[in-house]
Design a protein around this motif. Structure first.
Motif, PDB file in Angstrom:
ATOM      1  N   VAL A   8      30.244  49.545   9.370  1.00  0.00           N
ATOM      2  CA  VAL A   8      29.256  48.705  10.300  1.00  0.00           C
ATOM      3  C   VAL A   8      28.067  49.416  10.653  1.00  0.00           C
ATOM      4  N   ILE A   9      27.199  49.059  10.806  1.00  0.00           N
ATOM      5  CA  ILE A   9      25.687  49.625  11.061  1.00  0.00           C
ATOM      6  C   ILE A   9      25.267  49.233  12.489  1.00  0.00           C
ATOM      7  N   VAL A  10      25.237  49.918  13.477  1.00  0.00           N
ATOM      8  CA  VAL A  10      24.706  49.343  14.618  1.00  0.00           C
ATOM      9  C   VAL A  10      23.405  49.991  15.096  1.00  0.00           C
ATOM     10  N   SER A  11      22.723  49.040  15.110  1.00  0.00           N
ATOM     11  CA  SER A  11      20.886  49.191  15.497  1.00  0.00           C
ATOM     12  C   SER A  11      20.611  48.653  16.713  1.00  0.00           C
ATOM     13  N   PRO A  12      19.564  49.634  17.400  1.00  0.00           N
ATOM     14  CA  PRO A  12      19.071  48.649  18.733  1.00  0.00           C
ATOM     15  C   PRO A  12      18.029  47.535  18.256  1.00  0.00           C
ATOM     16  N   LEU A  13      18.128  46.738  19.075  1.00  0.00           N
ATOM     17  CA  LEU A  13      17.174  45.595  18.893  1.00  0.00           C
ATOM     18  C   LEU A  13      15.962  45.800  19.748  1.00  0.00           C
ATOM     19  N   ALA A  14      14.825  45.229  19.167  1.00  0.00           N
ATOM     20  CA  ALA A  14      13.611  45.421  19.949  1.00  0.00           C
ATOM     21  C   ALA A  14      13.494  44.694  21.071  1.00  0.00           C
ATOM     22  N   PRO A  15      12.748  45.201  22.198  1.00  0.00           N
ATOM     23  CA  PRO A  15      12.816  44.351  23.420  1.00  0.00           C
ATOM     24  C   PRO A  15      12.335  42.712  23.449  1.00  0.00           C
ATOM     25  N   GLU A  16      11.277  42.644  22.589  1.00  0.00           N
ATOM     26  CA  GLU A  16      10.638  41.202  22.033  1.00  0.00           C
ATOM     27  C   GLU A  16      12.000  40.300  21.308  1.00  0.00           C
ATOM     28  N   ASP A  17      12.923  41.106  20.954  1.00  0.00           N
ATOM     29  CA  ASP A  17      14.010  40.171  20.263  1.00  0.00           C
ATOM     30  C   ASP A  17      15.308  40.374  21.348  1.00  0.00           C
ATOM     31  N   GLY A  18      14.943  40.475  22.314  1.00  0.00           N
ATOM     32  CA  GLY A  18      15.964  40.611  23.455  1.00  0.00           C
ATOM     33  C   GLY A  18      16.596  41.669  23.866  1.00  0.00           C
TER      34      GLY A  18
END
Length: 73
Positions: A8-18
């Motif tokens: 599993v790859i965990v990545s941060p979501l951009a603020p504009e994506d919530g």
């Protein structure tokens, strides 16, 4: 639990994506989940993996073998 066999790859979501984090499973196309923290995203994706594998079995499709972690680098 077979869900834990897949990388599993965990990545941060951009603020504009919530915001928060997204967990994706490279071996299972389209299999992903999200969460407020990396730990929550990882926990949530376990259900998505189980559902993905169950659906593949119901459809008579072969289950992909997990990729070795070093193959993902």
């Amino acid at each position: 639990m077979r869900a834990l066999r897949y990388a599993v790859i965990v990545s941060p979501l951009a603020p504009e994506d919530g915001g928060g984090f997204v967990a994706t499973v490279p071996d299972l196309p389209g299999c992903m989940s999200d969460g407020e923290s990396p730990e929550e995203a990882l926990h949530n994706v376990q259900d998505a993996i189980t559902e993905w594998l169950d659906m593949a079995e119901r459809m008579g499709r072969p289950l992909p073998a997990p990729t070795r972690p070093q193959a993902l680098a």
